[in-house]
Design a protein around this motif. Structure first.
Motif, mmCIF file in Angstrom:
data_model
loop_
_atom_site.group_PDB
_atom_site.id
_atom_site.type_symbol
_atom_site.label_atom_id
_atom_site.label_comp_id
_atom_site.label_asym_id
_atom_site.label_seq_id
_atom_site.Cartn_x
_atom_site.Cartn_y
_atom_site.Cartn_z
ATOM 1 N N MET A 530 36.432 36.923 53.731
ATOM 2 C CA MET A 530 37.291 35.970 53.035
ATOM 3 C C MET A 530 36.495 34.713 52.708
ATOM 4 O O MET A 530 35.583 34.337 53.455
ATOM 5 N N THR A 531 36.873 34.061 51.616
ATOM 6 C CA THR A 531 36.263 32.796 51.231
ATOM 7 C C THR A 531 37.350 31.808 50.843
ATOM 8 O O THR A 531 38.217 32.120 50.019
ATOM 9 N N LEU A 532 37.308 30.634 51.463
ATOM 10 C CA LEU A 532 38.166 29.513 51.073
ATOM 11 C C LEU A 532 37.342 28.560 50.217
ATOM 12 O O LEU A 532 36.272 28.114 50.644
ATOM 13 N N THR A 533 37.830 28.256 49.029
ATOM 14 C CA THR A 533 37.195 27.255 48.184
ATOM 15 C C THR A 533 38.066 26.011 48.206
ATOM 16 O O THR A 533 39.224 26.046 47.766
ATOM 17 N N LEU A 534 37.516 24.922 48.740
ATOM 18 C CA LEU A 534 38.264 23.683 48.948
ATOM 19 C C LEU A 534 37.664 22.609 48.057
ATOM 20 O O LEU A 534 36.472 22.314 48.127
ATOM 21 N N ARG A 535 38.494 22.033 47.215
ATOM 22 C CA ARG A 535 38.036 20.981 46.312
ATOM 23 C C ARG A 535 39.122 19.919 46.230
ATOM 24 O O ARG A 535 40.248 20.219 45.797
ATOM 25 N N GLY A 536 38.793 18.695 46.663
ATOM 26 C CA GLY A 536 39.844 17.681 46.762
ATOM 27 C C GLY A 536 40.907 18.178 47.723
ATOM 28 O O GLY A 536 40.625 18.587 48.846
ATOM 29 N N ARG A 537 42.160 18.188 47.265
ATOM 30 C CA ARG A 537 43.249 18.695 48.096
ATOM 31 C C ARG A 537 43.724 20.066 47.630
ATOM 32 O O ARG A 537 44.782 20.538 48.044
ATOM 33 N N SER A 538 42.915 20.730 46.821
ATOM 34 C CA SER A 538 43.242 22.080 46.398
ATOM 35 C C SER A 538 42.523 23.085 47.287
ATOM 36 O O SER A 538 41.477 22.794 47.884
ATOM 37 N N ALA A 539 43.091 24.281 47.376
ATOM 38 C CA ALA A 539 42.488 25.337 48.190
ATOM 39 C C ALA A 539 42.773 26.674 47.537
ATOM 40 O O ALA A 539 43.902 26.944 47.100
ATOM 41 N N ARG A 540 41.754 27.501 47.484
ATOM 42 C CA ARG A 540 41.896 28.835 46.896
ATOM 43 C C ARG A 540 41.289 29.858 47.852
ATOM 44 O O ARG A 540 40.223 29.627 48.428
ATOM 45 N N LEU A 541 41.977 30.986 48.023
ATOM 46 C CA LEU A 541 41.559 32.029 48.942
ATOM 47 C C LEU A 541 41.176 33.281 48.169
ATOM 48 O O LEU A 541 41.904 33.709 47.268
ATOM 49 N N ARG A 542 40.031 33.872 48.552
ATOM 50 C CA ARG A 542 39.612 35.133 47.963
ATOM 51 C C ARG A 542 39.215 36.090 49.074
ATOM 52 O O ARG A 542 38.497 35.713 50.002
ATOM 53 N N LEU A 543 39.704 37.321 48.999
ATOM 54 C CA LEU A 543 39.290 38.386 49.907
ATOM 55 C C LEU A 543 38.513 39.408 49.102
ATOM 56 O O LEU A 543 38.971 39.878 48.059
ATOM 57 N N GLU A 544 37.322 39.778 49.628
ATOM 58 C CA GLU A 544 36.494 40.771 48.964
ATOM 59 C C GLU A 544 36.127 41.866 49.959
ATOM 60 O O GLU A 544 35.875 41.602 51.130
ATOM 61 N N GLN A 545 36.080 43.086 49.461
ATOM 62 C CA GLN A 545 35.694 44.227 50.273
ATOM 63 C C GLN A 545 34.395 44.828 49.746
ATOM 64 O O GLN A 545 34.161 44.874 48.535
ATOM 65 N N ALA A 546 33.564 45.289 50.686
ATOM 66 C CA ALA A 546 32.315 45.960 50.322
ATOM 67 C C ALA A 546 32.615 47.405 49.948
ATOM 68 O O ALA A 546 33.225 48.143 50.725
ATOM 69 N N ARG A 547 32.206 47.782 48.762
ATOM 70 C CA ARG A 547 32.448 49.136 48.263
ATOM 71 C C ARG A 547 31.150 49.712 47.706
ATOM 72 O O ARG A 547 30.233 48.975 47.314
ATOM 73 N N ALA A 548 31.079 51.017 47.641
ATOM 74 C CA ALA A 548 29.937 51.703 47.030
ATOM 75 C C ALA A 548 30.320 52.159 45.633
ATOM 76 O O ALA A 548 31.348 52.825 45.450
ATOM 77 N N ASN A 549 29.525 51.782 44.647
ATOM 78 C CA ASN A 549 29.735 52.265 43.286
ATOM 79 C C ASN A 549 29.345 53.741 43.175
ATOM 80 O O ASN A 549 28.784 54.324 44.093
ATOM 81 N N ARG A 550 29.632 54.304 42.020
ATOM 82 C CA ARG A 550 29.270 55.708 41.807
ATOM 83 C C ARG A 550 27.779 55.940 41.890
ATOM 84 O O ARG A 550 27.331 57.031 42.270
ATOM 85 N N ASP A 551 26.999 54.918 41.550
ATOM 86 C CA ASP A 551 25.544 55.066 41.623
ATOM 87 C C ASP A 551 25.006 54.767 43.017
ATOM 88 O O ASP A 551 23.790 54.772 43.233
ATOM 89 N N GLY A 552 25.911 54.480 43.973
ATOM 90 C CA GLY A 552 25.502 54.219 45.344
ATOM 91 C C GLY A 552 25.263 52.758 45.660
ATOM 92 O O GLY A 552 25.079 52.405 46.830
ATOM 93 N N ALA A 553 25.249 51.889 44.654
ATOM 94 C CA ALA A 553 25.042 50.462 44.886
ATOM 95 C C ALA A 553 26.270 49.861 45.574
ATOM 96 O O ALA A 553 27.410 50.239 45.271
ATOM 97 N N HIS A 554 26.031 48.921 46.478
ATOM 98 C CA HIS A 554 27.121 48.270 47.197
ATOM 99 C C HIS A 554 27.488 46.962 46.511
ATOM 100 O O HIS A 554 26.619 46.149 46.178
ATOM 101 N N VAL A 555 28.780 46.768 46.310
ATOM 102 C CA VAL A 555 29.262 45.561 45.647
ATOM 103 C C VAL A 555 30.463 45.029 46.409
ATOM 104 O O VAL A 555 31.116 45.747 47.168
ATOM 105 N N LEU A 556 30.745 43.740 46.211
ATOM 106 C CA LEU A 556 31.956 43.132 46.747
ATOM 107 C C LEU A 556 33.018 43.123 45.657
ATOM 108 O O LEU A 556 32.805 42.553 44.578
ATOM 109 N N ARG A 557 34.141 43.742 45.941
ATOM 110 C CA ARG A 557 35.238 43.789 44.978
ATOM 111 C C ARG A 557 36.375 42.899 45.450
ATOM 112 O O ARG A 557 36.789 42.962 46.611
#
Length: 568
Positions: A530-557
């Motif tokens: 998870m990543t919290l982006t905090l700017r001033g009094r705003s806050a945004r949350l993002r959750l990313e999962q590690a996945r394998a693409n069809r070519d085998g490369a790992h990416v965060l989705r």
């Protein structure tokens, strides 16, 4: 000539200074030399035959990112000449830049066997690859590792084979870690991973332990602890776990000023071999947990982080069972309220990176409470843990108490809800901190442990905090998520499970909690961050999962991306 065995890890960093941790193959002088002229040196200290240095770097310029190299006795050892990664940097963001806080827990570091990872792509490896591919792009300003950085009770095949060359695995503790030397093996296996090594060299990190850093369900109950102390291997395991945690994790959590005032750090550095001093410290921590504080505070501009020890600071006696001992609880309240009530002018407070709050504002805009164990759990799990605490305390008599202890250990019932008075106290403190003219915009409880991710938001009858309050749970970074966990936690949030939980709680004569909560995101299962982006009094949350693409490369989705607090 000394070489670099492990590291560098960029640990503490603020607008003008930083610390860089290294382990070396022998005694030497470690130096960090930055491209902008900032630098620092430190002689190594010795513990159990290993050599370490925590190098303070002064003279950094706020709002910049400078490349650095590490030298041992004047010889450059980092970056390696054949490195495939960009140069490591020390970045010093300003308040205007905002703050990106990435967090997660539970990273089993066993390398893939035969090229196939049995638990799926590693989220930290994948994050590292993304940052390395775009070194000038967005990256975390700090990485919070919320427990189970190493697994002392669940080693890899390679480590098991290495341990078998030292001792007989037929004798307790078997293929689990037994001493300090074996703990060092766990850190090598985890932090020598090329992607993780580079990531930790260029993104500051804050860490806290959880149970697997010592043993599963560490400090579940007084009866559990008595049983462990009756074994002939527990004492060495615990002392080694605390000693290695202090060296590999806790030192880097502290600011240069805190290090300068730390008598243990001075004692370890002033002697040719600091093993005895550190071992005596660990023994005191075992005998009297209240004598040591592993919790700590970091201020990043107008974001306050409190990393809370929810393992070693427990009071385990059934008649006064609490998650935090009285001194720890008082410290937590003091840190939360420091500067919180200042509504007449600029805020003041201890810690680093203080900002000018301005009239009518508290000392911080965002409060982050890092506790490895979630405060808010699925309702069924909460009620079962509260029920178990009551019957273990004798609410239904001695026979039920004995059964409750077996259930507690077998089902891992030892989160905040298993310490009802502490659960309520934390809720009251959060509501108080989040209410009034000086309230922060957000109060976020950051946790891991439970091998899934979710967002839960509390409410209090008769009071509505001004801050947006959320339980943000993210786990694991790299570990298995059995089907039983997936099904159990999905059911645990359901209306049927909630009704069942209320019935169970009534059997234990449990008072209803004074706070209610609802799940507003998840549950999500996978290796994730998870990543919290905090700017001033705003806050945004993002959750990313590690996945394998069809070519085998790992990416965060990206699984979810949402606002917690909008700009004012």
């Amino acid at each position: 000539m000394a070489g670099l065995r492990l590291g560098p890890l960029l640990r503490y960093a603020d607008g003008s200074c930083a610390t860089v941790w290294v382990e070396t193959s022998g005694p030497c002088t470690a130096e960090v030399r930055c491209a902008d002229g900032a630098r620092g040196t430190s002689g190594t200290f010795r513990v159990a035959g290993h050599h370490y240095a925590l190098v303070p770097v002064d003279g950094l310029t706020p709002g910049t990112a400078t490349e650095y190299e590490v030298l041992l006795d004047g010889v450059s050892v980092w970056p390696p000449p054949d490195s495939r990664f960009p140069p490591s940097v020390i970045a010093t963001p300003t308040d205007d830049d905002g703050m990106r806080v990435a967090f997660g827990s539970c990273r089993w570091a066993a390398p893939p066997a035969g090229g196939k990872d049995p638990v799926g792509p590693d989220a930290l490896d994948t994050l590292s690859a993304r940052v390395a591919a775009d070194p000038g792009g967005a990256r975390p300003d700090v990485l919070l590792l919320l427990g189970d950085q190493v697994y002392a009770d669940e080693v890899s095949d390679a480590t098991r084979q290495w341990i078998s060359g030292r001792r007989d695995l037929e004798r307790p503790p078997g293929d689990q870690v037994a001493d300090y030397e074996e703990y060092t093996r766990l850190y090598y296996e985890s932090w020598l991973d090329p992607e993780v090594r580079w990531l930790l060299s260029t993104v500051p990190s804050c860490m806290i332990f959880d149970d697997h850093d010592v043993v599963d369900d560490w400090n579940t109950s007084a009866a559990w602890l008595a049983d462990m102390r009756a074994t002939d291997w527990w004492q060495e395991r615990l002392l080694s776990g605390l000693m290695s945690y202090w060296v590999y994790q806790q030192l880097g959590n502290l600011s240069p000023d805190e290090l300068a005032a730390d008598p243990l750090y001075a004692a370890v550095r002033e002697t040719p071999d600091g093993t005895a001093a550190l071992r005596a410290f660990a023994a005191r921590a075992d005998a009297d947990p209240a004598s040591v504080r592993w919790s700590y505070r970091r201020d990043f501009g107008r974001t306050r982080l409190l990393m809370v020890d929810s393992r070693a600071a427990r009071v385990l006696e059934e008649d006064r069972r609490t998650m935090l001992d009285p001194g720890e609880a008082a410290w937590l309240r003091e840190q939360i309220m420091d500067g919180r009530g200042d509504t007449d002018g600029p805020a003041t407070g201890s810690g680093t990176g203080e900002g000018d709050a301005g009239a009518g504002r508290g000392a911080y805009d965002h409060l982050l409470i890092g506790t490895s164990l979630p405060w808010l759990l699925p309702h069924l799990v909460h009620d079962v843990e509260a029920w178990n605490s009551a019957i273990c305390g004798g609410e239904r008599g001695a026979r039920w108490a004995r059964l409750g202890e077996r259930i507690r250990r077998g089902a891992d019932l030892e989160h905040w809800s298993a310490f009802p008075s502490s659960f309520e106290a934390l809720g009251d403190l959060i509501a108080e901190a989040g209410t009034g003219p000086g309230a922060p915009a957000t109060v976020s409880v950051l946790s891991g442990d439970v091998h899934h991710a979710y967002v839960a938001e509390p409410s209090w009858p008769g009071r509505t905090p001004d801050a947006r309050v959320a339980q943000l749970t993210c786990s694991p970074v790299h570990n298995s998520v059995p089907l039983s966990i997936r099904l159990g936690f999905r059911f645990g949030w359901s209306a049927t499970a909630r009704a069942l939980g209320r019935r169970i709680a009534r059997h234990g004569r449990c008072a209803p909690p004074t706070v209610s909560w609802r799940r507003t995101g998840g549950p999500w299962f996978g290796n994730q961050i998870m990543t919290l982006t905090l700017r001033g009094r705003s806050a945004r949350l993002r959750l990313e999962q590690a996945r394998a693409n069809r070519d085998g490369a790992h990416v965060l989705r990206t699984i979810t991306d949402r606002e917690l607090a909008q700009p004012e």
